[in-house]
Motif scaffolding. Structure first.
Motif, PDB file in Angstrom:
ATOM      1  N   LEU A  42       0.808  -1.215   0.000  1.00  0.00           N
ATOM      2  CA  LEU A  42       0.000   0.000   0.000  1.00  0.00           C
ATOM      3  C   LEU A  42       0.844   1.268   0.000  1.00  0.00           C
ATOM      4  CD1 LEU A  42      -2.735  -1.184   2.534  1.00  0.00           C
ATOM      5  CD2 LEU A  42      -2.916  -1.054   0.038  1.00  0.00           C
ATOM      6  N   GLY A  43       2.141   1.125  -0.310  1.00  0.00           N
ATOM      7  CA  GLY A  43       2.997   2.297  -0.447  1.00  0.00           C
ATOM      8  C   GLY A  43       3.482   2.875   0.854  1.00  0.00           C
ATOM      9  N   GLY A  44       3.478   2.068   1.908  1.00  0.00           N
ATOM     10  CA  GLY A  44       3.930   2.554   3.203  1.00  0.00           C
ATOM     11  C   GLY A  44       5.387   2.237   3.460  1.00  0.00           C
ATOM     12  N   ALA A  45       5.693   1.963   4.732  1.00  0.00           N
ATOM     13  CA  ALA A  45       7.087   1.801   5.150  1.00  0.00           C
ATOM     14  C   ALA A  45       7.518   0.345   5.233  1.00  0.00           C
ATOM     15  CB  ALA A  45       7.269   2.487   6.508  1.00  0.00           C
ATOM     16  N   GLY A  46       6.835  -0.565   4.559  1.00  0.00           N
ATOM     17  CA  GLY A  46       7.198  -1.972   4.624  1.00  0.00           C
ATOM     18  C   GLY A  46       8.515  -2.269   3.954  1.00  0.00           C
ATOM     19  N   SER A  47       9.106  -3.406   4.310  1.00  0.00           N
ATOM     20  CA  SER A  47      10.376  -3.825   3.724  1.00  0.00           C
ATOM     21  C   SER A  47      10.230  -4.028   2.223  1.00  0.00           C
ATOM     22  CB  SER A  47      10.857  -5.123   4.372  1.00  0.00           C
ATOM     23  OG  SER A  47      10.946  -4.988   5.781  1.00  0.00           O
ATOM     24  N   PRO A  48      11.239  -3.641   1.427  1.00  0.00           N
ATOM     25  CA  PRO A  48      11.103  -3.770  -0.030  1.00  0.00           C
ATOM     26  C   PRO A  48      11.176  -5.211  -0.524  1.00  0.00           C
ATOM     27  CG  PRO A  48      13.279  -2.947   0.554  1.00  0.00           C
ATOM     28  CD  PRO A  48      12.480  -2.957   1.825  1.00  0.00           C
ATOM     29  N   TYR A  49      11.804  -6.105   0.259  1.00  0.00           N
ATOM     30  CA  TYR A  49      11.931  -7.511  -0.137  1.00  0.00           C
ATOM     31  C   TYR A  49      11.298  -8.388   0.930  1.00  0.00           C
ATOM     32  CZ  TYR A  49      15.491  -5.399  -3.122  1.00  0.00           C
ATOM     33  OH  TYR A  49      16.157  -4.591  -4.008  1.00  0.00           O
ATOM     34  N   GLN A  50      10.334  -9.208   0.518  1.00  0.00           N
ATOM     35  CA  GLN A  50       9.657 -10.087   1.465  1.00  0.00           C
ATOM     36  C   GLN A  50       9.365 -11.427   0.815  1.00  0.00           C
ATOM     37  OE1 GLN A  50       6.383  -8.235   3.603  1.00  0.00           O
ATOM     38  NE2 GLN A  50       7.171  -6.188   3.129  1.00  0.00           N
ATOM     39  N   VAL A  51       9.299 -12.467   1.645  1.00  0.00           N
ATOM     40  CA  VAL A  51       8.955 -13.800   1.152  1.00  0.00           C
ATOM     41  C   VAL A  51       7.448 -13.893   1.007  1.00  0.00           C
ATOM     42  CG1 VAL A  51       8.986 -16.265   1.649  1.00  0.00           C
ATOM     43  CG2 VAL A  51      11.008 -14.862   2.152  1.00  0.00           C
ATOM     44  N   VAL A  52       6.995 -14.148  -0.214  1.00  0.00           N
ATOM     45  CA  VAL A  52       5.560 -14.208  -0.494  1.00  0.00           C
ATOM     46  C   VAL A  52       5.275 -15.379  -1.423  1.00  0.00           C
ATOM     47  CG1 VAL A  52       5.233 -11.721  -0.206  1.00  0.00           C
ATOM     48  CG2 VAL A  52       5.741 -12.639  -2.485  1.00  0.00           C
ATOM     49  N   ASN A  53       3.986 -15.652  -1.590  1.00  0.00           N
ATOM     50  CA  ASN A  53       3.514 -16.633  -2.568  1.00  0.00           C
ATOM     51  C   ASN A  53       2.951 -15.874  -3.754  1.00  0.00           C
ATOM     52  OD1 ASN A  53       3.226 -19.699  -1.330  1.00  0.00           O
ATOM     53  ND2 ASN A  53       3.321 -18.095   0.237  1.00  0.00           N
ATOM     54  N   THR A  54       3.537 -16.106  -4.933  1.00  0.00           N
ATOM     55  CA  THR A  54       3.112 -15.389  -6.128  1.00  0.00           C
ATOM     56  C   THR A  54       3.459 -16.225  -7.355  1.00  0.00           C
ATOM     57  OG1 THR A  54       3.167 -13.230  -7.227  1.00  0.00           O
ATOM     58  CG2 THR A  54       5.273 -14.109  -6.439  1.00  0.00           C
ATOM     59  N   TYR A  55       3.045 -15.736  -8.521  1.00  0.00           N
ATOM     60  CA  TYR A  55       3.306 -16.474  -9.757  1.00  0.00           C
ATOM     61  C   TYR A  55       4.808 -16.661  -9.984  1.00  0.00           C
ATOM     62  CZ  TYR A  55      -1.283 -16.776 -12.108  1.00  0.00           C
ATOM     63  OH  TYR A  55      -2.561 -17.113 -12.494  1.00  0.00           O
ATOM     64  N   ASN A  56       5.149 -17.807 -10.546  1.00  0.00           N
ATOM     65  CA  ASN A  56       6.533 -18.148 -10.850  1.00  0.00           C
ATOM     66  C   ASN A  56       7.140 -17.222 -11.908  1.00  0.00           C
ATOM     67  OD1 ASN A  56       8.944 -19.725 -11.040  1.00  0.00           O
ATOM     68  ND2 ASN A  56       8.067 -20.874 -12.739  1.00  0.00           N
ATOM     69  N   ARG A  57       6.455 -17.052 -12.999  1.00  0.00           N
ATOM     70  CA  ARG A  57       6.896 -16.163 -14.096  1.00  0.00           C
ATOM     71  C   ARG A  57       8.357 -16.403 -14.491  1.00  0.00           C
ATOM     72  NH1 ARG A  57       4.436 -12.459 -10.549  1.00  0.00           N
ATOM     73  NH2 ARG A  57       2.334 -11.822 -11.157  1.00  0.00           N
ATOM     74  N   GLY A  58       8.743 -17.680 -14.638  1.00  0.00           N
ATOM     75  CA  GLY A  58      10.073 -18.008 -15.101  1.00  0.00           C
ATOM     76  C   GLY A  58      11.138 -18.019 -14.036  1.00  0.00           C
ATOM     77  N   THR A  59      10.798 -17.712 -12.805  1.00  0.00           N
ATOM     78  CA  THR A  59      11.802 -17.678 -11.733  1.00  0.00           C
ATOM     79  C   THR A  59      12.443 -19.045 -11.542  1.00  0.00           C
ATOM     80  OG1 THR A  59      10.493 -15.968 -10.621  1.00  0.00           O
ATOM     81  CG2 THR A  59      12.199 -17.052  -9.323  1.00  0.00           C
TER      82      THR A  59
END
Length: 421
Positions: free
Chosen positions: A311-328
């Protein structure tokens, strides 16, 4: 900023509330809506939530309701933490697979499939109502099985990301062992939800020095004990698997243990009864110590950090999440949902590059990804044959005789939640 928690009557919720209160500078929530059909639980949890906010000097408004459409109206983000069927369904998921000699667990194996079949249709209905209320709202899914649920959301075009507390728990654990701040520990965390490995532990950021060999050399016994895996196995792997890998690496041993003790669902149900009694005490204005035994450690920190970044706040720029692979991970389809560190400040989470994955792990990931694809097909379209195919594909099942028996039991125990059964 308005946030909505679906499943707000959960006994987990005070952990989340505590995080919102403590970390209000990171995520300035002005209105927090807890929505749940269980009005009695919601009243108890909501009362405690307001007292926690008051104790910590948070002036945000907490609203409780059973009206989902009103709850999500105007929400900037919606957190999903629901359990379709409650602890009674979890008790079933953890017991009937044992009758066939398979692991009984609520997020993986046959029990995990049952939960996915109950959950996916409900979550998709909620997501559609969120989209109608605010198409720009983020959906943060903490509802298990996170990988399958998040994949369903993304395939339906929702603005969604999956969240699990395994990575943040290990980050905090390693930081304590190393004597550094958690923010200084970056994990090379790779895999699928509840099927992950830490292949490096870096100090200072994604490019920092890898101290995993040092951790294993100096603290391998403690780490192995937490995972309930043999220390020599960790030394041979050279990685730290999540504790869910024990279901794969020690399947028969785990089945033997589960057959001789009360289910985790029974333990949690009793714990919830105690917690709800505590929540009803008007003098209680902080999360009780017992909540730490309920599970979900550091969930609040992870949720606040992720929501703030999205939401554009002060959260860390890199976090472990579940998302689409997209070739990763090139050995998986682009639309597989993986659990890896990602840059989360943009329109969609962007997975960071991942080093080549050892075939020992890549093979199991590919197998479980295929199962998840079949499981999602069964959840969306129903049918006994689709359930059978998903079970046959799962590495914790894999034999047609087991798959047949498990299919019969799954359908029998879940008829009220399966429109096609």
């Amino acid at each position: 900023m308005k946030l909505t928690v679906v499943g707000g009557g959960s006994t987990y919720t005070p952990e989340l509330i505590d995080g919102f209160a403590r970390l209000r500078d990171t995520l300035p929530v002005r209105e927090l809506v807890l929505v749940d059909p269980a009005a009695d639980r919601l009243e108890l949890v909501g009362g405690l939530a307001r007292r926690i906010f008051a104790r910590q000097g948070h002036d945000g408004r907490i609203v409780t309701t059973s009206d989902l459409d009103a709850a999500v109206d105007g929400a900037d983000a919606v957190l999903l933490q629901l359990r379709v069927g409650g602890q009674a369904a979890r008790q079933q998921d953890e017991t009937w697979p044992l009758e066939c000699g398979c692991v009984g667990q609520e997020t993986t194996g046959a029990g995990g499939l049952a939960k996915a079949l109950r959950t996916v249709p409900v979550v998709l209905d909620i997501a559609e109502r969120v989209r109608r209320a605010n198409p720009d709202a983020w959906i943060i899914d903490f509802t298990n099985p996170v990988g399958i649920v998040t994949r369903a959301l993304l395939r339906a075009g929702h603005r969604a990301v999956g969240l699990c507390n395994v990575a943040i728990g290990l980050q905090r654990k390693f930081a304590g062992l190393l004597g550094v701040a958690p923010a200084d520990v970056h994990l090379d965390h790779v895999g699928l939800n509840h099927l992950t490995w830490e292949t490096a532990v870096r100090l200072g950021g994604p490019e920092g020095a890898d101290v995993l060999p040092r951790l294993l050399a100096e603290h391998g016994d403690a780490i192995a004990a937490d995972l309930r895996l043999p220390r020599p196995l960790l030394d041979r792997l050279g990685t730290v698997p999540s504790y869910y890998l024990r279901y794969y690496y020690a399947h028969d041993e785990v089945v033997g243990e589960l057959r001789t003790k009360p289910s985790r669902a029974a333990e949690v149900a009793e714990m919830e009864r105690q917690l709800l009694r505590m929540y009803g005490d008007p003098a209680l204005d902080e999360k009780p110590a017992l909540l730490a035994e309920r599970g979900g450690a550091y969930y609040s920190e992870a949720a606040v950090d992720l929501a703030a970044a999205l939401l554009g706040g002060a959260g860390s720029p890199y976090q472990v999440v579940n998302t689409y692979n997209r070739g990763t991970l090139p050995f998986l389809p682009d639309d597989a949902v993986i659990e890896v560190p990602a840059a989360v400040g943009g329109k969609v989470p962007a997975p960071l590059p991942v080093a080549d994955v050892d075939p020992l792990y890549a093979g199991l990931m590919a197998n479980v990804t295929a199962y998840e694809d079949l499981a999602l097909d069964a959840a969306l379209r129903g049918g006994r044959e689709r359930v059978f195919r998903a079970l046959l594909a799962h590495p914790l099942v894999g034999q047609y005789g087991y798959a047949e028996q498990l299919t019969d039991r799954l359908v029998a125990h879940n008829r009220e939640h399966l429109a096609w059964a």
